[in-house]
Design a protein around this motif. Sequence first.
Motif, mmCIF file in Angstrom:
data_model
loop_
_atom_site.group_PDB
_atom_site.id
_atom_site.type_symbol
_atom_site.label_atom_id
_atom_site.label_comp_id
_atom_site.label_asym_id
_atom_site.label_seq_id
_atom_site.Cartn_x
_atom_site.Cartn_y
_atom_site.Cartn_z
ATOM 1 N N ASP A 329 12.997 19.087 -11.595
ATOM 2 C CA ASP A 329 12.139 20.048 -10.912
ATOM 3 C C ASP A 329 12.124 19.680 -9.434
ATOM 4 N N PRO A 330 12.715 20.496 -8.562
ATOM 5 C CA PRO A 330 12.797 20.108 -7.149
ATOM 6 C C PRO A 330 11.436 19.918 -6.500
ATOM 7 N N VAL A 331 10.420 20.637 -6.951
ATOM 8 C CA VAL A 331 9.080 20.470 -6.379
ATOM 9 C C VAL A 331 8.540 19.082 -6.717
ATOM 10 N N ALA A 332 8.635 18.694 -7.993
ATOM 11 C CA ALA A 332 8.163 17.372 -8.406
ATOM 12 C C ALA A 332 8.993 16.272 -7.765
ATOM 13 N N GLN A 333 10.317 16.480 -7.689
ATOM 14 C CA GLN A 333 11.198 15.467 -7.119
ATOM 15 C C GLN A 333 10.856 15.200 -5.657
ATOM 16 N N LYS A 334 10.700 16.253 -4.887
ATOM 17 C CA LYS A 334 10.370 16.076 -3.470
ATOM 18 C C LYS A 334 8.978 15.479 -3.306
ATOM 19 N N ALA A 335 8.064 15.835 -4.198
ATOM 20 C CA ALA A 335 6.717 15.269 -4.129
ATOM 21 C C ALA A 335 6.751 13.763 -4.330
ATOM 22 N N ALA A 336 7.538 13.305 -5.306
ATOM 23 C CA ALA A 336 7.657 11.865 -5.559
ATOM 24 C C ALA A 336 8.328 11.160 -4.388
ATOM 25 N N GLU A 337 9.410 11.740 -3.873
ATOM 26 C CA GLU A 337 10.125 11.115 -2.760
ATOM 27 C C GLU A 337 9.239 10.991 -1.527
ATOM 28 N N ARG A 338 8.491 12.042 -1.212
ATOM 29 C CA ARG A 338 7.653 12.016 -0.021
ATOM 30 C C ARG A 338 6.486 11.064 -0.172
ATOM 31 N N ALA A 339 5.879 11.024 -1.350
ATOM 32 C CA ALA A 339 4.745 10.125 -1.566
ATOM 33 C C ALA A 339 5.166 8.667 -1.413
ATOM 34 N N ILE A 340 6.345 8.339 -1.907
ATOM 35 C CA ILE A 340 6.851 6.972 -1.770
ATOM 36 C C ILE A 340 7.218 6.691 -0.324
ATOM 37 N N ARG A 341 7.899 7.639 0.320
ATOM 38 C CA ARG A 341 8.363 7.435 1.694
ATOM 39 C C ARG A 341 7.199 7.227 2.664
ATOM 40 N N ARG A 342 6.066 7.861 2.378
ATOM 41 C CA ARG A 342 4.924 7.717 3.275
ATOM 42 C C ARG A 342 4.360 6.301 3.273
ATOM 43 N N ARG A 343 4.578 5.546 2.219
ATOM 44 C CA ARG A 343 3.917 4.243 2.091
ATOM 45 C C ARG A 343 4.865 3.049 2.018
ATOM 46 N N THR A 637 1.520 -10.638 -2.005
ATOM 47 C CA THR A 637 0.349 -11.130 -1.276
ATOM 48 C C THR A 637 0.745 -11.392 0.174
ATOM 49 N N GLY A 638 -0.149 -11.014 1.090
ATOM 50 C CA GLY A 638 0.122 -11.212 2.503
ATOM 51 C C GLY A 638 1.382 -10.507 2.946
ATOM 52 N N VAL A 639 1.549 -9.248 2.550
ATOM 53 C CA VAL A 639 2.805 -8.538 2.810
ATOM 54 C C VAL A 639 2.553 -7.283 3.640
ATOM 55 N N GLN A 640 3.536 -6.944 4.447
ATOM 56 C CA GLN A 640 3.528 -5.704 5.199
ATOM 57 C C GLN A 640 4.459 -4.735 4.491
ATOM 58 N N ILE A 641 3.942 -3.616 4.022
ATOM 59 C CA ILE A 641 4.720 -2.617 3.310
ATOM 60 C C ILE A 641 4.521 -1.286 4.015
ATOM 61 N N GLY A 642 5.602 -0.715 4.492
ATOM 62 C CA GLY A 642 5.467 0.501 5.268
ATOM 63 C C GLY A 642 4.639 0.238 6.510
ATOM 64 N N ASP A 643 3.583 0.999 6.699
ATOM 65 C CA ASP A 643 2.715 0.852 7.865
ATOM 66 C C ASP A 643 1.447 0.072 7.551
ATOM 67 N N GLU A 644 1.382 -0.566 6.400
ATOM 68 C CA GLU A 644 0.157 -1.236 5.987
ATOM 69 C C GLU A 644 0.398 -2.724 5.734
ATOM 70 N N TYR A 645 -0.620 -3.513 6.048
ATOM 71 C CA TYR A 645 -0.627 -4.920 5.677
ATOM 72 C C TYR A 645 -1.558 -5.074 4.483
ATOM 73 N N TYR A 646 -1.094 -5.794 3.446
ATOM 74 C CA TYR A 646 -1.875 -5.991 2.226
ATOM 75 C C TYR A 646 -2.116 -7.471 2.002
ATOM 76 N N GLY A 647 -3.386 -7.819 1.879
ATOM 77 C CA GLY A 647 -3.683 -9.184 1.463
ATOM 78 C C GLY A 647 -3.184 -9.417 0.057
ATOM 79 N N SER A 648 -3.306 -8.405 -0.792
ATOM 80 C CA SER A 648 -2.721 -8.414 -2.131
ATOM 81 C C SER A 648 -2.559 -6.969 -2.567
ATOM 82 N N VAL A 649 -1.467 -6.699 -3.271
ATOM 83 C CA VAL A 649 -1.202 -5.344 -3.754
ATOM 84 C C VAL A 649 -1.697 -5.233 -5.182
ATOM 85 N N GLN A 650 -2.582 -4.271 -5.411
ATOM 86 C CA GLN A 650 -3.134 -4.043 -6.734
ATOM 87 C C GLN A 650 -2.756 -2.655 -7.205
#
Length: 799
Positions: A329-343, A637-650
Amino acid sequence: MTVLKSITWLGVAGALSGVLVAAMAAPVVSGAGLATKNVATTFLDLPPAPREEPLSQVTRLVDIHGRTFAQFYEANRTAVPLAKVAPVMRQAIVAIEDARFYEHGGLDVIGTLRALLTNTQAGGIRQGGSSLTQQLVKNILVESSRTDAERDRARAPSMARKISELRLALALEKKYRKDEILEKYLNIAYFGAGAHGIEAAARRFFSTTAAGLTLTQAATLAGAVRTPYSTDPSLGDAHRAKLKTRRDLVLDRMAGLSLITQEQAARAKRSRLSIKLRPEPGGCAQSEHPYFCLYVHRELMTNQVFGGTPAIRRARLANGGLVIRTSLDPVAQKAAERAIRRRVAPMDTEVAAEAMVEPGTGWIRAMAASKGFGRNPGDSKNGPRTTFNLAADVRHGGGQGLQAGSTFKVFTLATALKQGWKFGDGFDTPGALVPGDGYRDCKGRPVNAPGTTIHNASGEGEGGPHSIETGTWKSVNIFYMMLERKVGLCNVVKTARALGIRRADGTPLREVPTFTLGVNEMDPLTVAASFATFAARGRYCRPLAILEIADRDGRRTRVSPACHRVIEREVADAVNHVLEGVFDKGTMRGQGIGRPAAGKTGTNNGYTSAWFAGYTPNLAAAVSVGDIRGSYKHPLTGVQIGDEYYGSVQGASLPGPIWVDSMSAALRDTEAKGFPGPDMSRFGGGHTPGLKEAEEREEREARGGRRGGHRAHSRRPGGLFEWLLGRPDRGRGQARARREHPDAGQSRGALPRRARPDHPRASHDHPRVRRQRPHIRHQHPRPRREHRPDRVRRDRHHR
């Protein structure tokens, strides 16, 4: 003109040519291994028409709307009937290659004699006199060749080959009508730039179809056939200049035959070539949606229904001219790609992957990952690409997977409800648990771990009463370890297996006490399909990417969903009721999608990976996050992912928001539906001693904390730091984590990286402090399995 008349004309022309022709033709015939007196027999006693193998054609993968997103081919060709070729194209090719095509019977006597004289004088092939039928014969012989030697013989510049070609052309004229021969020629001819056949050439050269070709375009393609390599427009200006010269020659020839006027020819010759080379990517690396493509490719290559051997399956995919309709489904596919790419950025060593599945059918709607598919420059291990399908299992090109964490608690929950547990049922839990007895695998063997101590993750407290709802909403480890023991470890494993749970690497599930805490490595697609079972009210459907295969003759083979009931409807409804509370009262509190949804977070021991799996009645999805270099060596832990710094990823701090964004966009045009309510006569009426009092005490403490919250916040060094920066809060990452996940108190939160002007989340409202990321020098191409039997003793902080 009939074949017999062609042969008669050959004799007449020979007689008229007199002694000179006879003298010159004698060595030609004898050189071909024929006596002069047997020439007539040679052309009257014809062989069968040449064997014609099915032409190699492009196989296309199309989405649910019929749009191509990937293709496979050895020769870029799509065969079309003559009716779908513009009449001007038919005129142009006949004019330049065989003007008397509709008059002769396969042998253009005048042209052949002229070529024979020229070639005999030169001592070799110098001039072509081949009819279109002869050229078709040559192409058929080359196309059907199985070895290089056969191909060389089909192209050999010898008189023996020409005589054989003539005989086969006459045989072909007896077998087919003229228009059939022209159609075959247009579909088999090579036009250059990798385009085989007129349809591929029209698309490649001009981004149009064979039916839509104009006069100048048709003349260009007709001119390219004779010398496709020296006139290949993809090779530069010099080749394009030669192509224009050939085009103008075709236009003059058409005018000379009165197919067009001199004015039309002159006007067309003044125009540019106007080449619009269209890319024709092949394979999954060049696909618009490579991970879905890779899944389909592996499914075809490992399924004997598609062919008895791997070689047959590869050949059918590359040459078969199939149209494979997929569930994408191109709508679902693009939604998943964009949501991941943003973060998550492609250069991050932390990777996110997501799979979406439709409940009740198993149709895979989307597969996406944060990295592009393919090899990195210089085959570097660290880069924006990967050769592994991060959303799938090893069988479909994936890696070893990531521990699924507390998403596995749903299988214990479903088992308990199936055994008669009611909403509100529960028990008091200690602050720590030693799984020293009561755990047996499905072979009846004790798998206890008396030397292991299980603790709750921070935010869960030191123990106390929990019901199956509160234990789920707060994702309490000790509660679920005790519940697993009460309902039976093997029963939980059987529930998981029934819901399609298999390890990503294909090895047997690890049946250990911490099974309910998700110690098995999984892939997002398997988890998504499992959770989709609850949305489908207990019917599990095997993940399915192929809906229909249409062959070159239009025959269609449909693939039906493979579904069967694995749990009762009422049990599934009860699970949905509990998991809906995860968004209202649990670890995903405040992160809804504006419609009924259910799901479960998963955060692993030591933050080695994080998950969220959830669903609506229409769609299920699972998101995983981990470090591609190895989850145990590189915890989140203590990681920079995309535009965010995370003390821990939950589970609720990164996979959860990706899930929310992607599902919201994927379902934007789908009517919201709710889950059927649970059967309260069966599941209502449970009781947990002391739970009500504990909840009242917790509420009083929460109210007290809120009254003093401002002063407490202002005293924290982080609060002072933010105040000095002129920012009223600690950034959306940590604020969200505090609000939505009880473990957020131990996290340092999420400080945005310095905003980039080209980034969709860039903002210049506040000054930013950039935290330098450590330089990573090494990267393994897949998450490494580092489980050892003694790992069981440390798997304790799962959310």
